[in-house]
Design a protein around this motif. Structure first.
Motif, PDB file in Angstrom:
ATOM      1  N   ARG A  47       0.839  -1.203   0.000  1.00 63.63           N
ATOM      2  CA  ARG A  47       0.000   0.000   0.000  1.00 63.63           C
ATOM      3  C   ARG A  47       0.873   1.251   0.000  1.00 63.63           C
ATOM      4  NH1 ARG A  47      -2.740  -1.418   3.926  1.00 63.63           N
ATOM      5  NH2 ARG A  47      -4.438  -2.344   2.726  1.00 63.63           N
ATOM      6  N   LEU A  48       0.680   2.114  -1.010  1.00 63.86           N
ATOM      7  CA  LEU A  48       1.336   3.419  -1.015  1.00 63.86           C
ATOM      8  C   LEU A  48       0.752   4.201   0.160  1.00 63.86           C
ATOM      9  CD1 LEU A  48       1.119   4.236  -4.861  1.00 63.86           C
ATOM     10  CD2 LEU A  48       2.706   2.723  -3.643  1.00 63.86           C
ATOM     11  N   ASN A  49       1.621   4.706   1.042  1.00 58.89           N
ATOM     12  CA  ASN A  49       1.134   5.160   2.345  1.00 58.89           C
ATOM     13  C   ASN A  49       1.619   6.573   2.697  1.00 58.89           C
ATOM     14  OD1 ASN A  49      -0.350   4.735   4.710  1.00 58.89           O
ATOM     15  ND2 ASN A  49       1.444   4.007   5.829  1.00 58.89           N
ATOM     16  N   ARG A 101       2.202 -15.432  -2.857  1.00 60.99           N
ATOM     17  CA  ARG A 101       2.001 -15.999  -4.196  1.00 60.99           C
ATOM     18  C   ARG A 101       1.499 -14.975  -5.209  1.00 60.99           C
ATOM     19  NH1 ARG A 101      -0.918 -21.880  -3.102  1.00 60.99           N
ATOM     20  NH2 ARG A 101       0.607 -22.704  -1.608  1.00 60.99           N
ATOM     21  N   VAL A 102       0.937 -13.882  -4.722  1.00 60.63           N
ATOM     22  CA  VAL A 102       0.383 -12.855  -5.595  1.00 60.63           C
ATOM     23  C   VAL A 102       0.423 -11.544  -4.833  1.00 60.63           C
ATOM     24  CG1 VAL A 102      -1.976 -13.376  -4.835  1.00 60.63           C
ATOM     25  CG2 VAL A 102      -1.631 -12.237  -7.025  1.00 60.63           C
ATOM     26  N   VAL A 103       0.465 -10.427  -5.561  1.00 58.07           N
ATOM     27  CA  VAL A 103       0.631  -9.109  -4.952  1.00 58.07           C
ATOM     28  C   VAL A 103      -0.475  -8.165  -5.412  1.00 58.07           C
ATOM     29  CG1 VAL A 103       2.286  -7.266  -4.457  1.00 58.07           C
ATOM     30  CG2 VAL A 103       3.104  -9.481  -5.314  1.00 58.07           C
ATOM     31  N   ILE A 104      -0.978  -7.372  -4.488  1.00 54.98           N
ATOM     32  CA  ILE A 104      -1.886  -6.267  -4.817  1.00 54.98           C
ATOM     33  C   ILE A 104      -1.181  -4.966  -4.451  1.00 54.98           C
ATOM     34  CG2 ILE A 104      -4.087  -5.132  -4.300  1.00 54.98           C
ATOM     35  CD1 ILE A 104      -5.162  -7.917  -3.512  1.00 54.98           C
ATOM     36  N   ILE A 105      -1.135  -4.034  -5.391  1.00 55.25           N
ATOM     37  CA  ILE A 105      -0.633  -2.685  -5.099  1.00 55.25           C
ATOM     38  C   ILE A 105      -1.819  -1.742  -5.080  1.00 55.25           C
ATOM     39  CG2 ILE A 105       0.823  -0.775  -5.854  1.00 55.25           C
ATOM     40  CD1 ILE A 105       2.712  -2.708  -7.129  1.00 55.25           C
ATOM     41  N   GLU A 106      -1.980  -1.002  -3.975  1.00 55.33           N
ATOM     42  CA  GLU A 106      -3.074  -0.051  -3.842  1.00 55.33           C
ATOM     43  C   GLU A 106      -2.570   1.201  -3.122  1.00 55.33           C
ATOM     44  OE1 GLU A 106      -5.882  -2.483  -1.701  1.00 55.33           O
ATOM     45  OE2 GLU A 106      -5.117  -1.806   0.257  1.00 55.33           O
ATOM     46  N   GLY A 107      -3.426   2.198  -3.010  1.00 60.77           N
ATOM     47  CA  GLY A 107      -3.030   3.449  -2.368  1.00 60.77           C
ATOM     48  C   GLY A 107      -3.912   3.775  -1.184  1.00 60.77           C
ATOM     49  N   GLU A 108      -3.316   4.383  -0.166  1.00 62.43           N
ATOM     50  CA  GLU A 108      -4.054   4.833   1.019  1.00 62.43           C
ATOM     51  C   GLU A 108      -4.547   6.265   0.772  1.00 62.43           C
ATOM     52  OE1 GLU A 108      -5.941   4.550   4.384  1.00 62.43           O
ATOM     53  OE2 GLU A 108      -4.626   2.902   3.807  1.00 62.43           O
ATOM     54  N   GLY A 109      -5.716   6.597   1.282  1.00 61.94           N
ATOM     55  CA  GLY A 109      -6.201   7.964   1.151  1.00 61.94           C
ATOM     56  C   GLY A 109      -7.052   8.195  -0.081  1.00 61.94           C
ATOM     57  N   LYS A 110      -7.100   9.444  -0.542  1.00 63.50           N
ATOM     58  CA  LYS A 110      -8.034   9.853  -1.589  1.00 63.50           C
ATOM     59  C   LYS A 110      -7.613   9.403  -2.979  1.00 63.50           C
ATOM     60  CE  LYS A 110     -10.453  13.964  -3.341  1.00 63.50           C
ATOM     61  NZ  LYS A 110     -10.613  15.438  -3.228  1.00 63.50           N
ATOM     62  N   HIS A 170      -7.685   3.774  -7.387  1.00 69.48           N
ATOM     63  CA  HIS A 170      -8.818   4.649  -7.121  1.00 69.48           C
ATOM     64  C   HIS A 170      -8.329   6.090  -7.192  1.00 69.48           C
ATOM     65  CE1 HIS A 170      -6.872   4.913  -3.216  1.00 69.48           C
ATOM     66  NE2 HIS A 170      -7.636   5.972  -2.941  1.00 69.48           N
ATOM     67  N   GLY A 171      -9.234   7.019  -7.455  1.00 66.89           N
ATOM     68  CA  GLY A 171      -8.840   8.422  -7.527  1.00 66.89           C
ATOM     69  C   GLY A 171      -7.824   8.655  -8.638  1.00 66.89           C
ATOM     70  N   PHE A 220     -14.927  -1.016 -11.053  1.00 66.58           N
ATOM     71  CA  PHE A 220     -15.841  -1.294  -9.945  1.00 66.58           C
ATOM     72  C   PHE A 220     -16.525  -0.006  -9.506  1.00 66.58           C
ATOM     73  CE2 PHE A 220     -12.755  -4.689  -9.942  1.00 66.58           C
ATOM     74  CZ  PHE A 220     -13.495  -5.824  -9.629  1.00 66.58           C
ATOM     75  N   GLU A 221     -17.731  -0.139  -8.976  1.00 66.32           N
ATOM     76  CA  GLU A 221     -18.550   1.018  -8.623  1.00 66.32           C
ATOM     77  C   GLU A 221     -17.935   1.875  -7.521  1.00 66.32           C
ATOM     78  OE1 GLU A 221     -21.371   2.345  -9.875  1.00 66.32           O
ATOM     79  OE2 GLU A 221     -21.216   0.922 -11.534  1.00 66.32           O
ATOM     80  N   SER A 222     -17.214   1.248  -6.596  1.00 71.53           N
ATOM     81  CA  SER A 222     -16.675   1.981  -5.446  1.00 71.53           C
ATOM     82  C   SER A 222     -15.298   1.438  -5.093  1.00 71.53           C
ATOM     83  CB  SER A 222     -17.598   1.825  -4.235  1.00 71.53           C
ATOM     84  OG  SER A 222     -17.621   0.470  -3.796  1.00 71.53           O
ATOM     85  N   ARG A 223     -14.619   2.172  -4.225  1.00 76.69           N
ATOM     86  CA  ARG A 223     -13.310   1.712  -3.768  1.00 76.69           C
ATOM     87  C   ARG A 223     -13.431   0.411  -2.985  1.00 76.69           C
ATOM     88  NH1 ARG A 223      -9.143   4.945   0.278  1.00 76.69           N
ATOM     89  NH2 ARG A 223      -7.480   3.390   0.219  1.00 76.69           N
ATOM     90  N   GLU A 224     -14.499   0.292  -2.198  1.00 77.05           N
ATOM     91  CA  GLU A 224     -14.711  -0.925  -1.407  1.00 77.05           C
ATOM     92  C   GLU A 224     -14.938  -2.124  -2.322  1.00 77.05           C
ATOM     93  OE1 GLU A 224     -15.096   2.584   0.867  1.00 77.05           O
ATOM     94  OE2 GLU A 224     -16.297   2.015  -0.897  1.00 77.05           O
TER      95      GLU A 224
END
Length: 281
Positions: free
Chosen positions: A28-30, A60-69, A125-126, A204-208
């Motif tokens: 997670r970019l933080n 076995r697998v990686v998710i890269i995501e960002g924190e915040g807006k 997202h964003g 996807f419709e939302s970040r969640e």
């Protein structure tokens, strides 16, 4: 997929946060207060994170995501302003050599995502701006929420994008005209257009919903033979940059070494008994 054995402890970093659960590593970019602007620490830590994932069998697998807006606002402008001091030298030639080495260093950071033997999924997202587009261009699959937008912003600060977008994005989109339009104008590409041109796999419709959907996809990958997944990524990356004949020759050599694995027998036996196979990391 949960195991009772002790999980490896991810490194504690300054600009990133890494977690590992159910064979899925999340990077997670933080820096949410800075819109996850990519400062020097983040650039260095991306490589640290990907190297950790690569050498950790349980991941076995990686998710890269960002924190915040936002996913990321791109390269930190404070870092850009400080480059002059980093490359300062009485000799103009040596100063320019230092700048070239710095650019190569940043390129190598993002290439570490591509070099990682495990599939890397981007959950965006964003805003995904400038260096963020370079980053996601290195991932295996890209997913976004409806509020996401993408822009090759370098043109608006008077520079040429230099850490991978212009080299990788044409191969992802398969359309030189679209890439050139994005690079020449710096315009925003909204989520719907990103899906239409093939920049993302799904919106996807939302970040969640994005986080849940990407984790579900990651879980599907994590349930497969890790040895086969790693080989598949190796073959796809190699074949992208070589001829069909070269790719066929490489896979013949690869499978002559890797095909007769315990994973093959495990998968075949599970298929015959209609059970879920359990693979060694």
């Amino acid at each position: 997929m949960s195991e009772t054995t002790t999980q490896p402890t991810p490194p504690v970093l300054e600009a990133l946060q890494i977690t590992l659960a159910d064979h899925i590593a999340t990077v997670r970019l933080n820096r949410p207060d800075k819109a996850n602007a990519m400062n020097w620490a983040m650039w260095q830590e991306i490589r640290t994170a990907m190297q950790w994932v690569d050498r950790t069998p349980e991941a076995r697998v990686v998710i890269i995501e960002g924190e915040g807006k936002h996913f990321t606002s791109g390269i930190d402008l404070g870092m850009m302003m400080g480059l002059q001091a980093q490359i300062k030298d009485d000799c103009d030639g040596r100063s320019r050599e230092k700048l070239r080495q710095l650019v190569l260093e940043l390129q190598d950071t993002l290439s570490s995502i591509e070099r990682c033997r495990k599939p890397v999924l981007a959950a965006i997202h964003g805003g995904c701006v400038g260096g963020g587009v370079d980053l996601i261009s290195c991932t295996d699959m890209r997913y976004c929420s409806l509020d996401a937008y993408f822009t090759i912003k370098e043109i608006d600060i008077g520079m040429v994008a230099d850490v991978g977008t212009l080299q990788r994005l044409p191969k992802i989109l398969g359309h030189q005209g679209i890439v050139r339009e994005m690079a020449f104008t710096g315009r925003k590409v909204e989520a719907a257009e990103a899906l239409r041109i093939g920049l993302v796999n799904q919106v996807f419709e939302s970040r969640e919903a994005l986080q849940a959907g990407v984790r579900e996809m990651a879980a599907l990958i994590a349930a497969k033979s890790p040895l086969s997944i790693r080989g598949t990524k190796e073959m796809l990356n190699y074949s992208r940059d070589h001829s069909v004949a070269d790719g066929l020759n490489y896979i013949a050599t690869w499978n002559s070494a890797m095909l007769m694995s315990s994973d093959l027998m495990t998968a075949m036996m599970a298929s015959m008994s209609k059970q879920t196979p359990q693979f060694k990391d």
